[in-house]
Design a protein around this motif. Structure first.
Motif, PDB file in Angstrom:
ATOM      1  N   VAL A   1       3.206   0.929  -0.213  1.00  0.00           N
ATOM      2  CA  VAL A   1       2.283   0.216  -1.093  1.00  0.00           C
ATOM      3  C   VAL A   1       2.361   0.904  -2.450  1.00  0.00           C
ATOM      4  CG1 VAL A   1      -0.113  -0.415  -1.562  1.00  0.00           C
ATOM      5  CG2 VAL A   1       0.753  -0.456   0.792  1.00  0.00           C
TER       6      VAL A   1
ATOM      7  N   GLU B   1      -8.082  -1.794   0.140  1.00  0.00           N
ATOM      8  CA  GLU B   1      -8.197  -1.033  -1.106  1.00  0.00           C
ATOM      9  C   GLU B   1      -8.260  -1.892  -2.366  1.00  0.00           C
ATOM     10  OE1 GLU B   1      -8.570   2.348  -1.427  1.00  0.00           O
ATOM     11  OE2 GLU B   1      -8.801   2.258   0.755  1.00  0.00           O
ATOM     12  N   TRP B   2      -7.606  -3.030  -2.368  1.00  0.00           N
ATOM     13  CA  TRP B   2      -7.522  -3.860  -3.568  1.00  0.00           C
ATOM     14  C   TRP B   2      -8.520  -4.997  -3.451  1.00  0.00           C
ATOM     15  CZ3 TRP B   2      -2.830  -7.291  -5.266  1.00  0.00           C
ATOM     16  CH2 TRP B   2      -2.911  -7.535  -6.643  1.00  0.00           C
TER      17      TRP B   2
ATOM     18  N   HIS C   1      -1.661  -3.952  -6.810  1.00  0.00           N
ATOM     19  CA  HIS C   1      -0.942  -3.438  -5.649  1.00  0.00           C
ATOM     20  C   HIS C   1       0.263  -4.304  -5.324  1.00  0.00           C
ATOM     21  CE1 HIS C   1      -4.665  -1.301  -5.327  1.00  0.00           C
ATOM     22  NE2 HIS C   1      -4.318  -0.706  -4.204  1.00  0.00           N
TER      23      HIS C   1
ATOM     24  N   ILE D   1      -3.554  -2.647   1.631  1.00  0.00           N
ATOM     25  CA  ILE D   1      -3.770  -3.420   0.399  1.00  0.00           C
ATOM     26  C   ILE D   1      -5.076  -4.205   0.491  1.00  0.00           C
ATOM     27  CG2 ILE D   1      -2.921  -5.373  -0.971  1.00  0.00           C
ATOM     28  CD1 ILE D   1      -0.054  -4.342  -0.323  1.00  0.00           C
TER      29      ILE D   1
ATOM     30  N   TRP E   1       5.202   2.091 -11.577  1.00  0.00           N
ATOM     31  CA  TRP E   1       4.514   1.956 -10.295  1.00  0.00           C
ATOM     32  C   TRP E   1       4.557   3.288  -9.568  1.00  0.00           C
ATOM     33  CZ3 TRP E   1       2.385  -2.689  -8.477  1.00  0.00           C
ATOM     34  CH2 TRP E   1       2.646  -3.809  -9.271  1.00  0.00           C
TER      35      TRP E   1
ATOM     36  N   VAL F   1       1.116   0.910  -6.662  1.00  0.00           N
ATOM     37  CA  VAL F   1       0.050   0.528  -7.586  1.00  0.00           C
ATOM     38  C   VAL F   1       0.540   0.807  -9.004  1.00  0.00           C
ATOM     39  CG1 VAL F   1      -2.315   1.031  -8.354  1.00  0.00           C
ATOM     40  CG2 VAL F   1      -1.796   0.975  -5.932  1.00  0.00           C
TER      41      VAL F   1
END
Length: 77
Positions: free
Chosen positions: A14, A54-55, A22, A51, A35, A16
């Motif tokens: 993953v 967290e996003w 993400h 993802i 990234w 960011v």
């Protein structure tokens, strides 16, 4: 060749970017400039779960910061 972003049995990371966005990224590919890896190397499913957890706000970080600044300015009036 199959799409490496859709391999159910593949290994992923993953990523960011500076805007907090993400991305699911195949582990064997080089991480693009701008990234950073925040999770993995793991299964596709585990990375997608990360993802999702967290996003939670998909707006770019710069937009969220601008909105907070506007709210702060309005509250100070």
């Amino acid at each position: 060749m199959a799409n490496p972003f859709e391999q159910l049995d593949g290994m992923y990371k993953v990523l960011v970017n500076s805007e907090g966005q993400h991305s699911l990224w195949p582990a064997f590919l080089q991480v693009p400039k701008g990234w950073q890896v925040v999770y993995g190397e793991s299964t596709r499913e585990a990375c997608l779960q990360h993802i999702e957890s967290e996003w939670t706000d998909i707006r770019p970080l710069s937009l969220r910061n601008a909105e907070r600044q506007m709210q702060s300015n309005e509250a100070g009036r």
